[in-house]
Write an enzyme that holds these catalytic residues in place. Structure first.
Site, PDB file in Angstrom:
ATOM      1  N   GLN A 178     -10.473  -2.923   2.040  1.00 24.56           N
ATOM      2  CA  GLN A 178      -9.999  -3.586   3.262  1.00 24.56           C
ATOM      3  C   GLN A 178     -10.029  -2.671   4.477  1.00 24.56           C
ATOM      4  OE1 GLN A 178      -6.047  -4.393   1.449  1.00 24.56           O
ATOM      5  NE2 GLN A 178      -5.198  -3.844   3.434  1.00 24.56           N
ATOM      6  N   SER A 188       6.392  -0.395  10.206  1.00 23.55           N
ATOM      7  CA  SER A 188       5.030  -0.306   9.677  1.00 23.55           C
ATOM      8  C   SER A 188       4.822   1.092   9.136  1.00 23.55           C
ATOM      9  CB  SER A 188       4.020  -0.571  10.804  1.00 23.55           C
ATOM     10  OG  SER A 188       2.739  -0.122  10.419  1.00 23.55           O
ATOM     11  N   GLN A 200      -2.743 -12.656   7.364  1.00 26.88           N
ATOM     12  CA  GLN A 200      -2.911 -12.337   5.941  1.00 26.88           C
ATOM     13  C   GLN A 200      -2.278 -13.429   5.077  1.00 26.88           C
ATOM     14  OE1 GLN A 200      -2.660  -8.292   4.086  1.00 26.88           O
ATOM     15  NE2 GLN A 200      -0.548  -8.890   3.778  1.00 26.88           N
ATOM     16  N   MET A 221       0.843  -1.203   0.000  1.00 23.70           N
ATOM     17  CA  MET A 221       0.000   0.000   0.000  1.00 23.70           C
ATOM     18  C   MET A 221       0.883   1.259   0.000  1.00 23.70           C
ATOM     19  SD  MET A 221      -3.405  -0.926   2.100  1.00 23.70           S
ATOM     20  CE  MET A 221      -2.758  -0.711   3.750  1.00 23.70           C
ATOM     21  N   GLY A 222       2.160   1.111  -0.337  1.00 22.42           N
ATOM     22  CA  GLY A 222       3.035   2.283  -0.421  1.00 22.42           C
ATOM     23  C   GLY A 222       3.510   2.755   0.945  1.00 22.42           C
ATOM     24  N   HIS A 282       8.952   1.214   3.470  1.00 22.90           N
ATOM     25  CA  HIS A 282      10.031   1.236   4.464  1.00 22.90           C
ATOM     26  C   HIS A 282      10.878  -0.010   4.250  1.00 22.90           C
ATOM     27  CE1 HIS A 282       7.529  -1.728   6.426  1.00 22.90           C
ATOM     28  NE2 HIS A 282       6.536  -0.873   6.519  1.00 22.90           N
ATOM     29  N   GLU A 283      11.859  -0.192   5.120  1.00 18.91           N
ATOM     30  CA  GLU A 283      12.794  -1.315   4.959  1.00 18.91           C
ATOM     31  C   GLU A 283      12.096  -2.681   4.956  1.00 18.91           C
ATOM     32  OE1 GLU A 283      15.969  -2.145   4.252  1.00 18.91           O
ATOM     33  OE2 GLU A 283      16.179  -0.085   3.607  1.00 18.91           O
ATOM     34  N   GLY A 284      10.958  -2.795   5.648  1.00 19.42           N
ATOM     35  CA  GLY A 284      10.211  -4.063   5.647  1.00 19.42           C
ATOM     36  C   GLY A 284       9.746  -4.418   4.242  1.00 19.42           C
ATOM     37  N   HIS A 285       9.162  -3.422   3.561  1.00 20.85           N
ATOM     38  CA  HIS A 285       8.740  -3.652   2.174  1.00 20.85           C
ATOM     39  C   HIS A 285       9.957  -3.986   1.297  1.00 20.85           C
ATOM     40  CE1 HIS A 285       5.505  -0.670   3.479  1.00 20.85           C
ATOM     41  NE2 HIS A 285       4.784  -1.684   3.056  1.00 20.85           N
TER      42      HIS A 285
END
Ligand code: AMP
Length: 303
Positions: free
Chosen positions: A58, A182, A150, A27-28, A31-34
């Protein structure tokens, strides 16, 4: 890197890609997680498509759809630096044109945890992910452990609807103090941000007890609960000890891997986090056999 926003453009581009294609739905507000997901996709695939779409279906009416953080230019710079092949960033009416009326309902696995707090959330997630899989015709899709339920929902959908796509799970990327990254962390005030690492600290305390031999689900739950309920600014929404494969709540002592998870409210922000025990199972390789992996479900003993 091609940045496209319409379905004909995506279909045209897809027809030029050969070899293994990976998709990373987001969803844009990256951050480093993505980026960890994107890096893993780059390693495993010949071409990578990242989707950036804040999926309205959602979000419940009382949730943060309009305020959700957006910074497309920044996102595109990050993705360009990782040499992504394509970014698909459709407007809402491209994904849900007027007259839209088809949704995916995944049943049992959507009911506890996040599903119990966010009615309709996974209906929106399953629907948009199904559409993104159809549109990208990807061979593999990359999702974060942070949203463990998810993963289980998507896996169930892929299995039940015979979708030819591999689901890869990437371990949670954390800030130095343990807070799971997040997009919503930007909502936290400095005071709330200082309190937020409590989630991971609580999970770590349970994980350490497990490593020292504690197997009672009730005791593991209590450890998390006592850390979180005494923390400032936090209202727990749920704390759960579940079978890490089926995500069913566990009450009896078991040697099966466990998913310990929680969601809390800090002010108006919801934070969630989870950990798998044994701790060694928090790797992509192990997670691939956990979190709703339908093909091994029949082999696991009942929780
Ligand atoms: P979102 O943009 O929040 O919808 O997330 C897009 C994908 O990134 C989902 O598969 C998330 O589980 C994953 N993700 C978000 N935060 C993290 C994180 N801290 N570590 C690993 N994956 C993450």
């Amino acid at each position: 890197m091609k940045v496209i926003s319409t379905i004909p453009q995506l279909r045209d581009l897809r027809s030029t890609l050969t070899g293994r294609v990976g998709v990373v739905p987001t969803m844009g507000a990256l951050h480093e997680g993505h980026l960890a997901l994107v890096r893993q996709a780059k390693q495993a695939c010949d071409s990578v498509i990242v989707t950036i779409f804040i999926n309205p279906t959602q979000f419940a009416a009382n949730e943060d759809l309009t305020g959700y953080p957006r910074d497309l230019d920044h996102d595109l710079r990050l993705l360009q630096a990782l040499d992504v092949d394509c970014v698909f960033t459709p407007a809402p009416d491209i994904m849900y044109p007027s007259g839209y009326q088809t949704y995916i309902e995944v049943e049992t696995v959507t009911q506890g945890l996040e599903g119990s707090q966010r009615p309709g959330h996974f209906r929106g997630v399953a629907t948009v992910v199904n559409k993104l899989f159809n549109l990208t015709q990807a061979d593999a899709a990359f999702f974060g452990q942070k949203d463990a339920q998810q993963v289980a929902v998507i896996r169930r959908m892929v299995h039940d609807l015979n979708m030819p796509i591999e689901i890869v799970v990437v371990p949670t990327t954390r800030e130095a103090d343990g807070l799971a990254m997040s997009s919503r962390n930007v909502y936290l005030t400095p005071e709330q941000r200082a309190a937020a690492p409590t989630l991971y600290r609580a999970l770590k305390a349970a994980s350490e007890a497990y490593e020292q031999g504690e197997r009672s689900p009730a005791k593991l739950l209590k450890i998390v609960e006592s850390e979180v309920t005494h923390a400032l600014l936090m209202t727990p929404q749920y704390i759960s000890v579940a079978n890490a494969q089926t995500l069913k709540e566990v009450t009896e002592t078991t040697d099966q891997p466990l998913l310990i998870s929680l969601a809390v409210r800090i002010g108006s922000t919801r934070l969630l986090d989870n950990i798998v025990v044994p701790a060694k199972d928090n790797t992509s390789e192990h997670l691939t056999h956990l979190l709703g992996n339908v093909s091994t479900e029949a082999q696991s003993s009942p929780a």
